[in-house]
Motif scaffolding. Structure first.
Motif: not given
Length: 243
Positions: A129-141
C-alpha cells in the motif's frame, strides 16, 4: 469463526443442518472467492472486502506477521518495504466456511472452502500500500511452517503463479550456490521478472538442500525432518517513487 463453529458443534447440530447452513449462504460463498490478485492496483484501502480480508498486521517481506493492526487503514504504522517503498500489510482470508466443512469432516468441502492455501500449499498473503492509502501490489509466499511432506512440493506453486500474470516473463535458472544440492536429483532455483507500464512482476521458485542440510544427519545418523529449501513466491506491484 472458530468460536461460532465450536458452539454449533458442541450443541450437537446435525450434519444435515450444517450442510443447510452452508447451502443457504451462496452470496457469502461467492464473496469469499475474492482473492488478493482480484484487487485492482490503485484500489483504496477503504474499498477492500474487509469482511473477507481479516486480522491485518505489518508484513515482513512475505514472512509471518509482526505488529498487529486494528484495521487496514492503519497501514502507515508499517515501515515502507525496502524493495518497493510500499507499506506491506499481512492478512488472512476469513475461514469460517472452512471450519464448518472441517466440522462435517468432508474432504471435498474442506478443499472447496480451504481459505489460506493455494494448490494444496498453505500461503502467506500481504498487500502493498502506498502513502496515500492505495493498494499498489501484493505478495504471496508459501508458508514455511507447513509440514515437510507438504512443503517439499511448495516449489510447484511457481506454475500457478506464472499462470496468474501476463506472458512475457524473463526467467533465469540460477546455478547452485556453495553447498547447495538437488533433492532427489531435482534442483530448482529459478527467478523470473518483467517490467511493463510501471508495474513489476517477480516470481521465484526454490527446491534444494542448503549447505549443512541433509536427509540423514552426518553427526548422529538420524533422519532429519524439514531440513530443505522448497519455496515459491510472487510479487506484483507498482513501486513507490524513487524505487
Amino acid at each position: 469463526m472458530a468460536g461460532r463453529l465450536t458452539f454449533l458443534w458442541t450443541r450437537g447440530l446435525p450434519a444435515a443442518a450444517l450442510a443447510a447452513w452452508l447451502a443457504a449462504s451462496p452470496a457469502r460463498t461467492q464473496e469469499l472467492a475474492t482473492k488478493i490478485w482480484d484487487i485492482k492496483l490503485g484500489t483504496p484501502v477503504a474499498a477492500l472486502p474487509l469482511d473477507q480480508f481479516v486480522d491485518p498486521a505489518c508484513g515482513t517481506n512475505g514472512g509471518p506477521p509482526s505488529r498487529v493492526l486494528a484495521r487496514f487503514a492503519d497501514f502507515a504504522l508499517c515501515p515502507p518495504d525496502k524493495a518497493t517503498g510500499l507499506h506491506e500489510v499481512w492478512f488472512r482470508y476469513d475461514d469460517e466456511l472452512e471450519y464448518v466443512a472441517r466440522a462435517r469432516r468432508s474432504e471435498i468441502m474442506i478443499r472447496l472452502y480451504q481459505a489460506n492455501a493455494l494448490g494444496g500449499q498453505p500461503i502467506i498473503t500481504s498487500l502493498l500500500i502506498d502513502d496515500s492509502g492505495l493498494v499498489q501490489g501484493y505478495r504471496i509466499v508459501n508458508d514455511p511452517r507447513a509440514a515437510g511432506g507438504t512443503r517439499i512440493e511448495a516449489y510447484g506453486l511457481v506454475e500457478l503463479f506464472k499462470g496468474m500474470v501476463a506472458p512475457g516473463l524473463d526467467c533465469t535458472d540460477l546455478p547452485p550456490g556453495p553447498g547447495e544440492r538437488p533433492i532427489d536429483d531435482l534442483f530448482v532455483k529459478q527467478s523470473c521478472e518483467t517490467k511493463a507500464d510501471g508495474q513489476v512482476t517477480r516470481i521465484e521458485a526454490r527446491r534444494y538442500y542448503k549447505q549443512g542440510q541433509f536427509v540423514v544427519n552426518p553427526n548422529d545418523n538420524r533422519i532429519t525432518e524439514n531440513e530443505f529449501e522448497s519455496s515459491a513466491r510472487i510479487e506484483v506491484y507498482r513501486p513507490a517513487a524513487g524505487k
